[in-house]
Design an enzyme around this catalytic site. Sequence first.
Site, PDB file in Angstrom:
ATOM      1  N   CYS A   1       1.080  -1.323   0.002  1.00 56.83           N
ATOM      2  CA  CYS A   1      -0.036  -0.237   0.099  1.00 56.83           C
ATOM      3  C   CYS A   1       0.991   1.001  -0.040  1.00 56.83           C
ATOM      4  O   CYS A   1       1.129   2.367   0.836  1.00 56.83           O
ATOM      5  CB  CYS A   1      -1.028  -0.113   1.297  1.00 56.83           C
ATOM      6  SG  CYS A   1      -2.135  -1.725   1.662  1.00 56.83           S
TER       7      CYS A   1
ATOM      8  N   ASP B   1      -0.146   0.345  -5.172  1.00 56.12           N
ATOM      9  CA  ASP B   1      -0.947   1.267  -4.965  1.00 56.12           C
ATOM     10  C   ASP B   1      -2.719   0.922  -5.818  1.00 56.12           C
ATOM     11  O   ASP B   1      -2.885   0.776  -7.038  1.00 56.12           O
ATOM     12  CB  ASP B   1      -0.973   3.043  -4.822  1.00 56.12           C
ATOM     13  CG  ASP B   1      -1.991   3.428  -4.214  1.00 56.12           C
ATOM     14  OD1 ASP B   1      -1.366   3.840  -2.637  1.00 56.12           O
ATOM     15  OD2 ASP B   1      -2.665   3.566  -4.122  1.00 56.12           O
TER      16      ASP B   1
ATOM     17  N   CYS C   1      -1.012   5.223  10.613  1.00 58.76           N
ATOM     18  CA  CYS C   1      -0.642   5.821  11.919  1.00 58.76           C
ATOM     19  C   CYS C   1      -2.146   5.933  12.233  1.00 58.76           C
ATOM     20  O   CYS C   1      -2.632   7.634  12.161  1.00 58.76           O
ATOM     21  CB  CYS C   1      -0.358   7.210  10.439  1.00 58.76           C
ATOM     22  SG  CYS C   1      -1.481   6.839   9.136  1.00 58.76           S
TER      23      CYS C   1
ATOM     24  N   ASP D   1      -5.176  -3.520  -6.235  1.00 62.49           N
ATOM     25  CA  ASP D   1      -5.227  -3.726  -4.931  1.00 62.49           C
ATOM     26  C   ASP D   1      -4.180  -5.156  -3.515  1.00 62.49           C
ATOM     27  O   ASP D   1      -4.419  -5.476  -4.877  1.00 62.49           O
ATOM     28  CB  ASP D   1      -6.722  -4.282  -5.105  1.00 62.49           C
ATOM     29  CG  ASP D   1      -8.039  -4.394  -3.620  1.00 62.49           C
ATOM     30  OD1 ASP D   1      -6.756  -4.786  -2.803  1.00 62.49           O
ATOM     31  OD2 ASP D   1      -8.978  -4.577  -3.767  1.00 62.49           O
TER      32      ASP D   1
ATOM     33  N   ASP E   1       1.872  -1.692   4.755  1.00 64.16           N
ATOM     34  CA  ASP E   1       1.243  -0.320   5.446  1.00 64.16           C
ATOM     35  C   ASP E   1       0.104   0.564   5.438  1.00 64.16           C
ATOM     36  O   ASP E   1      -0.552   1.063   4.223  1.00 64.16           O
ATOM     37  CB  ASP E   1       2.196   0.801   5.133  1.00 64.16           C
ATOM     38  CG  ASP E   1       2.371   2.483   5.636  1.00 64.16           C
ATOM     39  OD1 ASP E   1       1.855   2.691   6.727  1.00 64.16           O
ATOM     40  OD2 ASP E   1       1.504   3.454   5.006  1.00 64.16           O
TER      41      ASP E   1
ATOM     42  N   PRO F   1       2.493   7.515  -0.860  1.00 67.28           N
ATOM     43  CA  PRO F   1       2.842   8.432  -1.779  1.00 67.28           C
ATOM     44  C   PRO F   1       4.743   7.766  -2.349  1.00 67.28           C
ATOM     45  O   PRO F   1       4.827   8.486  -3.420  1.00 67.28           O
ATOM     46  CB  PRO F   1       2.659  10.088  -1.879  1.00 67.28           C
ATOM     47  CG  PRO F   1       3.338   9.803  -0.450  1.00 67.28           C
ATOM     48  CD  PRO F   1       2.046   8.543   0.287  1.00 67.28           C
ATOM     49  N   GLY F   2       5.051   7.213  -1.526  1.00 63.97           N
ATOM     50  CA  GLY F   2       6.341   6.306  -1.647  1.00 63.97           C
ATOM     51  C   GLY F   2       7.261   7.624  -0.608  1.00 63.97           C
ATOM     52  O   GLY F   2       8.715   6.552  -1.104  1.00 63.97           O
TER      53      GLY F   2
END
Length: 440
Positions: free
Chosen positions: A255, A278, A378, A306, A325, A258-259
Amino acid sequence: MNNSRALAVEVLLKVLRNKAYSNIEINNVLKSSDLSDADSRLMTNIVYGVLQHKYVLEYQLKPYIQDKKVEQWVMIVLMTAVYQMQYLDKVPEHAIFNESVEIAKANGNKGVGNFVTAVLRNYQRHGFQELPKGKSSYALSLRYSTPVWLVDLLMKQQGTNKAISVLESINQASDISIRVNTNKTTVDDVIDKLGKQGFEMKKSPISSVGLTCAHGNLVNTEEFQEGLFTIQDESSMTVAPALGVEPNDQVLDSCAAPGGKTTHLASYIDGGSVMALDIHKPKTKLIKENSQRLGYQDIIKTKALDARKAKDSFEPETFDKILVDAPCSGLGLIRRKPELRYFRKPEDLLDLQRIQLQILNSLTGLLKVNGTMVFSTCTFDAEENEDVVMKFLADNDNFEVVPVKHESSLDKNVHDGVLKLLPDDYFTDGFFVAALRRKK
């Protein structure tokens, strides 16, 4: 439009009505307007300040509005005015008053302007109402503008004193943090180069490649364009080291956009590769741009997919290491995205837990025996973190938790082998990291 107060109202309306992200909307406005640095700071301050103190501001306005039906944009104009009067002592009250009334007239009519005038006059006359005292979830919810359910969750999982410490912490302006690209430069070199441009950089207490500063636009520096560093929160810099990547490893970042973590993983690779997935194709473009700027385009490959369907696209036991993540509530990001607290609901946490488990369970066969899968989020709530790990292990007896590899400064944040950071621990995002080994 170059009126910082009117632009703040515009941004807040998009955030609160359309559930847009404040940081993205602020950046869009800054790109399309000609605001001076001072006006840009004022606009940004108003947006974040209103979002951080929304319940307090509504409480202050309630006696003067009572049961009147007030359109959302008018309420936002009033909140921006009261926020400035109460929290920004260097801004003259007459300027706040006049501009707020003008914004009301410009967007509505004379009647709306008169209503805003009357409410603000009343507020000026009576001043700031004292907030309820004590440690009840209602009092804390109002004082820290955080929904009661979230206050209750924090108190239940962390205890009252720690919950209050977290709530105090999330309403302070966040620092900017960067990860130094040590394949191109050194931490000390970046401190030196940015210091000469007026940025006061400090070394991160939790990452040897992290630096922070209180404010400034680091993206516009030559050093950023040259890929000497990337913008990344310190807490998310704990994820890549937890995987223990070896130079020849084949790594899956399931996942990835943005990298930030993808490029961090790539920094350990020499001979191996990172496959970054992604679900959204446009976001894979972001990963490519980041990997190119930082010099990892030969190591990182991207695919729009996915993560739950990855097992259909790769052979079994393809990867030495897998990073999940996972999608989460983002409650650990509230300091930087204060609006998240108003958008999330308690049932979201269990819905997200289901998705997290689906991703983890679908990837098990792609990991080599003795390989490591890191699960990170997060957020700080147990439903999306510890509970997920326990449920995953109950369904997969060929996996075990192994102690997370971490810097020694984080020893006190590791319990039962997993790493958990709360927003007040080091003034970072809230974060969770667990490492799982496939043992057979």
